[in-house]
Design a protein around this motif. Structure first.
Motif, PDB file in Angstrom:
ATOM      1  N   SER A  74      -5.461 -53.430 -25.600  1.00  0.00           N
ATOM      2  CA  SER A  74      -6.582 -52.469 -25.194  1.00  0.00           C
ATOM      3  C   SER A  74      -6.013 -51.559 -24.116  1.00  0.00           C
ATOM      4  O   SER A  74      -4.923 -51.998 -23.418  1.00  0.00           O
ATOM      5  N   VAL A  75      -6.169 -50.544 -24.363  1.00  0.00           N
ATOM      6  CA  VAL A  75      -5.807 -49.168 -23.817  1.00  0.00           C
ATOM      7  C   VAL A  75      -6.358 -49.246 -22.250  1.00  0.00           C
ATOM      8  O   VAL A  75      -7.398 -49.335 -22.016  1.00  0.00           O
ATOM      9  N   MET A  76      -5.537 -49.332 -21.250  1.00  0.00           N
ATOM     10  CA  MET A  76      -5.745 -49.291 -19.771  1.00  0.00           C
ATOM     11  C   MET A  76      -6.075 -48.020 -19.289  1.00  0.00           C
ATOM     12  O   MET A  76      -7.031 -47.721 -18.757  1.00  0.00           O
ATOM     13  N   TRP A  77      -4.924 -47.095 -19.250  1.00  0.00           N
ATOM     14  CA  TRP A  77      -5.186 -45.643 -18.783  1.00  0.00           C
ATOM     15  C   TRP A  77      -3.961 -44.890 -19.258  1.00  0.00           C
ATOM     16  O   TRP A  77      -2.658 -45.224 -19.642  1.00  0.00           O
ATOM     17  N   ASP A  78      -4.131 -43.678 -19.230  1.00  0.00           N
ATOM     18  CA  ASP A  78      -3.010 -42.493 -19.396  1.00  0.00           C
ATOM     19  C   ASP A  78      -2.048 -42.349 -18.308  1.00  0.00           C
ATOM     20  O   ASP A  78      -2.591 -42.260 -17.127  1.00  0.00           O
ATOM     21  N   PHE A  79      -1.065 -41.783 -18.403  1.00  0.00           N
ATOM     22  CA  PHE A  79      -0.118 -41.274 -17.334  1.00  0.00           C
ATOM     23  C   PHE A  79      -0.101 -39.817 -17.848  1.00  0.00           C
ATOM     24  O   PHE A  79      -0.441 -39.179 -18.942  1.00  0.00           O
ATOM     25  N   SER A  80       0.560 -38.987 -16.686  1.00  0.00           N
ATOM     26  CA  SER A  80       1.002 -37.621 -17.135  1.00  0.00           C
ATOM     27  C   SER A  80       2.100 -37.706 -18.006  1.00  0.00           C
ATOM     28  O   SER A  80       2.847 -38.692 -18.280  1.00  0.00           O
ATOM     29  N   ARG A  81       2.495 -36.378 -18.533  1.00  0.00           N
ATOM     30  CA  ARG A  81       3.289 -36.474 -19.723  1.00  0.00           C
ATOM     31  C   ARG A  81       4.836 -36.528 -18.797  1.00  0.00           C
ATOM     32  O   ARG A  81       5.830 -37.081 -19.672  1.00  0.00           O
ATOM     33  N   LYS A  82       4.851 -36.025 -17.622  1.00  0.00           N
ATOM     34  CA  LYS A  82       6.311 -36.559 -17.039  1.00  0.00           C
ATOM     35  C   LYS A  82       6.634 -37.991 -16.619  1.00  0.00           C
ATOM     36  O   LYS A  82       7.789 -38.159 -16.620  1.00  0.00           O
ATOM     37  N   ALA A  83       5.830 -38.899 -17.142  1.00  0.00           N
ATOM     38  CA  ALA A  83       6.240 -40.271 -16.769  1.00  0.00           C
ATOM     39  C   ALA A  83       6.891 -40.609 -18.148  1.00  0.00           C
ATOM     40  O   ALA A  83       7.426 -41.637 -18.115  1.00  0.00           O
ATOM     41  N   ASP A  84       6.791 -39.897 -19.290  1.00  0.00           N
ATOM     42  CA  ASP A  84       7.298 -40.319 -20.451  1.00  0.00           C
ATOM     43  C   ASP A  84       8.694 -40.762 -20.602  1.00  0.00           C
ATOM     44  O   ASP A  84       8.978 -41.665 -21.131  1.00  0.00           O
ATOM     45  N   PHE A  85       9.670 -39.987 -19.912  1.00  0.00           N
ATOM     46  CA  PHE A  85      11.023 -40.277 -20.067  1.00  0.00           C
ATOM     47  C   PHE A  85      11.324 -41.425 -19.306  1.00  0.00           C
ATOM     48  O   PHE A  85      12.198 -42.493 -19.871  1.00  0.00           O
ATOM     49  N   ALA A  86      10.769 -41.676 -18.353  1.00  0.00           N
ATOM     50  CA  ALA A  86      10.962 -42.937 -17.337  1.00  0.00           C
ATOM     51  C   ALA A  86      10.560 -44.170 -18.229  1.00  0.00           C
ATOM     52  O   ALA A  86      11.016 -45.215 -18.172  1.00  0.00           O
ATOM     53  N   LEU A  87       9.416 -44.074 -18.765  1.00  0.00           N
ATOM     54  CA  LEU A  87       9.078 -45.180 -19.624  1.00  0.00           C
ATOM     55  C   LEU A  87       9.958 -45.575 -20.805  1.00  0.00           C
ATOM     56  O   LEU A  87       9.938 -46.693 -21.146  1.00  0.00           O
ATOM     57  N   ARG A  88      10.484 -44.625 -21.485  1.00  0.00           N
ATOM     58  CA  ARG A  88      11.311 -44.684 -22.453  1.00  0.00           C
ATOM     59  C   ARG A  88      12.691 -45.072 -22.069  1.00  0.00           C
ATOM     60  O   ARG A  88      13.341 -45.778 -22.965  1.00  0.00           O
ATOM     61  N   SER A  89      13.043 -44.690 -20.940  1.00  0.00           N
ATOM     62  CA  SER A  89      14.710 -44.710 -20.829  1.00  0.00           C
ATOM     63  C   SER A  89      14.870 -45.938 -20.064  1.00  0.00           C
ATOM     64  O   SER A  89      13.804 -47.084 -19.957  1.00  0.00           O
ATOM     65  N   GLY A  90      16.033 -46.099 -19.221  1.00  0.00           N
ATOM     66  CA  GLY A  90      16.369 -47.527 -18.820  1.00  0.00           C
ATOM     67  C   GLY A  90      15.682 -47.895 -17.437  1.00  0.00           C
ATOM     68  O   GLY A  90      16.591 -48.254 -16.288  1.00  0.00           O
ATOM     69  N   SER A  91      14.637 -47.225 -16.933  1.00  0.00           N
ATOM     70  CA  SER A  91      14.077 -47.402 -15.684  1.00  0.00           C
ATOM     71  C   SER A  91      13.500 -49.016 -15.415  1.00  0.00           C
ATOM     72  O   SER A  91      13.012 -49.512 -16.468  1.00  0.00           O
ATOM     73  N   ASP A  92      13.628 -49.465 -14.470  1.00  0.00           N
ATOM     74  CA  ASP A  92      13.224 -50.575 -14.018  1.00  0.00           C
ATOM     75  C   ASP A  92      11.481 -50.352 -13.943  1.00  0.00           C
ATOM     76  O   ASP A  92      11.183 -49.535 -13.315  1.00  0.00           O
ATOM     77  N   ARG A  93      10.703 -51.210 -14.595  1.00  0.00           N
ATOM     78  CA  ARG A  93       9.501 -51.156 -14.559  1.00  0.00           C
ATOM     79  C   ARG A  93       8.626 -52.451 -14.094  1.00  0.00           C
ATOM     80  O   ARG A  93       8.946 -53.453 -14.176  1.00  0.00           O
ATOM     81  N   LEU A  94       7.737 -51.976 -13.087  1.00  0.00           N
ATOM     82  CA  LEU A  94       7.127 -53.207 -12.377  1.00  0.00           C
ATOM     83  C   LEU A  94       5.518 -53.023 -12.458  1.00  0.00           C
ATOM     84  O   LEU A  94       5.323 -52.236 -11.871  1.00  0.00           O
ATOM     85  N   TYR A  95       4.785 -53.904 -12.874  1.00  0.00           N
ATOM     86  CA  TYR A  95       3.478 -53.798 -12.834  1.00  0.00           C
ATOM     87  C   TYR A  95       2.907 -54.864 -11.778  1.00  0.00           C
ATOM     88  O   TYR A  95       3.288 -56.103 -12.032  1.00  0.00           O
ATOM     89  N   ALA A  96       2.264 -54.581 -10.701  1.00  0.00           N
ATOM     90  CA  ALA A  96       1.763 -55.500  -9.780  1.00  0.00           C
ATOM     91  C   ALA A  96       0.491 -55.032  -9.079  1.00  0.00           C
ATOM     92  O   ALA A  96       0.466 -53.740  -8.798  1.00  0.00           O
ATOM     93  N   HIS A  97      -0.554 -55.663  -8.826  1.00  0.00           N
ATOM     94  CA  HIS A  97      -1.766 -55.476  -8.112  1.00  0.00           C
ATOM     95  C   HIS A  97      -2.513 -54.247  -8.642  1.00  0.00           C
ATOM     96  O   HIS A  97      -2.936 -53.311  -7.861  1.00  0.00           O
ATOM     97  N   GLY A  98      -2.604 -54.044  -9.934  1.00  0.00           N
ATOM     98  CA  GLY A  98      -3.176 -52.733 -10.489  1.00  0.00           C
ATOM     99  C   GLY A  98      -2.489 -51.760 -10.665  1.00  0.00           C
ATOM    100  O   GLY A  98      -2.911 -50.430 -10.764  1.00  0.00           O
ATOM    101  N   ARG A  99      -1.311 -51.661 -10.486  1.00  0.00           N
ATOM    102  CA  ARG A  99      -0.288 -50.486 -10.057  1.00  0.00           C
ATOM    103  C   ARG A  99       0.794 -50.471 -11.048  1.00  0.00           C
ATOM    104  O   ARG A  99       1.579 -51.712 -11.027  1.00  0.00           O
ATOM    105  N   LEU A 100       1.471 -49.618 -11.646  1.00  0.00           N
ATOM    106  CA  LEU A 100       2.644 -49.529 -12.323  1.00  0.00           C
ATOM    107  C   LEU A 100       3.924 -48.758 -11.410  1.00  0.00           C
ATOM    108  O   LEU A 100       3.578 -47.652 -10.964  1.00  0.00           O
TER     109      LEU A 100
END
Length: 424
Positions: A375-401
């Motif tokens: 289920s799709v939750m929401w879209d990001f701006s295109r500038k978020a794409d590199f951080a999502l693809r690369s070696g960034s640490d990702r934390l989802y908590a309390h409805g935020r990424l």
């Protein structure tokens, strides 16, 4: 009178100029309606001009970040600074997970002299205690975990444990000159340690369950010939990622019970391996729940109606090793598993289209653990794409990424971003 009028004009100009930063901040926050970040930080704000491997933790409405010489708590929604805990040196390492609201941070005069350890309360924003590392030798940047109310720091020459409640030293184990030295820890519900012994060429081939209070080994598991331990994504259930030789496209996941006995194995092949950054449990694209392993893999790549090939998330049963399902990725693009949120799996999906303003934007997706339906939750701006693809640490908590680079320098424009669901 002319002088007074000139002074008044200067005061008005300064008032206007001083209001510009606040205005810019409010404009950035208002942009969240189109998938823009709620707030961001640049490299200098976090690292102070040097290199830093930061950690982030979510504690209720607060997002805490290790900075150059402190731990800082921000309002998770707005980025407003709530508190700061100064440290008497540069941050070297920190526990990846909190124990309740408490975390541990290693620091010192430099990355080559990380001779202090402290505990910080994220709820109150205060330092609970500080202790020196017991080694008389140069103490380097290490790995910090918390398990069973005990802080364990493993670095080149020693492994030391402290009670989380008050900092009392519990045990330490010398690494130099030992036949087998600790190499990698997994904390959390249990404490698991990798060991590299003579003849292992610096790779961990043995894993022990460790009693946090005494440092005593409770059980041992030895990897099969030719394999080494590359990942320890979970300590309970114990899940290990083994590699054979240098071929990163082949991984064997081993599931152990609480006595260290092997329950099952899961062999995965494909181009898309799990990526770990200088820490066997700081790995992207792998999530472990009580009964399942979720990984991004190209095993059985999926093609959509346009013949585009993409990597699904695959769910494996930890008790049997069998694959339960593969996601049917919406709009034909990869999915990156991030973590569990209650009864669902959270994943990120990069944008489509090669050019800046073409294709679909990156977005956040939830996955039903029982069926694999997305289920799709929401879209990001295109500038978020590199951080999502690369070696960034990702934390989802309390409805935020929250996305943060794993290695930060002081000359980067944006190294941390907080996202929330855009306003309707």
């Amino acid at each position: 009178m002319p002088r007074e009028r000139a002074a008044q004009r200067r005061r008005r100009r300064w008032a206007v100029l001083s209001a510009v930063p606040a205005l810019l901040l409010s404009v950035a926050a208002c942009g969240a309606g189109d998938g823009a970040p709620l707030w961001t930080l640049d490299g200098r704000a976090i690292s102070g001009g040097d290199f830093l491997k930061p950690r982030i933790w979510a504690a209720g409405p607060t997002l805490a970040i290790t900075r150059a010489t402190e731990v800082t708590g921000y309002d998770a929604a707005t980025g407003e600074r709530r508190w700061s805990v100064p440290l008497s040196g540069r941050v070297c390492a920190a526990s990846p997970r909190a124990d309740g609201d408490r975390v541990a941070v290693q620091f010192g005069p430099s990355r080559q002299r990380c001779d202090r350890i402290a505990a910080v309360d994220l709820k109150s924003g205060r330092k609970l205690w500080e202790q020196p590392m017991p080694s008389a030798e140069r103490v380097r940047e290490g790995q910090v975990v918390i398990s069973g109310g005990v802080v364990v720091v493993d670095e080149s020459y020693t492994t030391a444990a402290f009670r989380l409640a008050d900092g009392r030293p519990l045990w330490n184990r010398a690494g130099r000159g030992a036949d087998c030295a600790m190499k990698g820890l997994a904390g959390g519900p249990a404490l698991v340690a990798g060991f590299s012994c003579d003849g292992d060429a610096g790779k961990a081939r043995r894993v022990d369950g460790i009693d946090p209070d005494s440092g005593r080994s409770l059980w041992s598991y030895v990897a099969p010939p030719g394999y080494s331990v590359a990942m320890m994504p979970s300590s309970r259930p114990v899940v290990l990622g083994l590699k054979r030789g240098s071929r990163e496209e082949r991984t064997r996941y081993v599931v152990l019970d609480e006595s260290g006995a092997q329950v099952t194995t899961i062999d995965v092949t494909g181009r898309f391996s799990v990526r770990c950054y200088q820490d066997p449990n700081r790995c992207n694209n792998v999530v472990v729940s009580d009964d399942s392993l979720y990984i991004r893999t190209s095993t059985g790549p999926v093609k959509d109606e346009k013949e585009r090939t993409f990597a699904p998330i695959v769910s494996f049963d930890l008790a049997t090793g069998r694959a339960r399902w593969r996601t049917e990725n919406p709009d034909g693009n990869h999915l990156f598993p991030i973590g569990m949120d209650g009864g669902r799996l959270i994943a990120a999906q990069p944008k489509t289209g090669r050019y800046k303003n073409r294709g679909r934007r990156p977005r956040l997706v939830s996955v039903d653990p029982a069926s694999g339906r997305t289920s799709v939750m929401w879209d990001f701006s295109r500038k978020a794409d590199f951080a999502l693809r690369s070696g960034s640490d990702r934390l989802y908590a309390h409805g935020r990424l929250f996305l943060i680079k794993q290695l930060v320098s002081g000359n980067e424009d944006r190294v941390f971003s907080a996202f929330g669901k855009p306003a309707e």
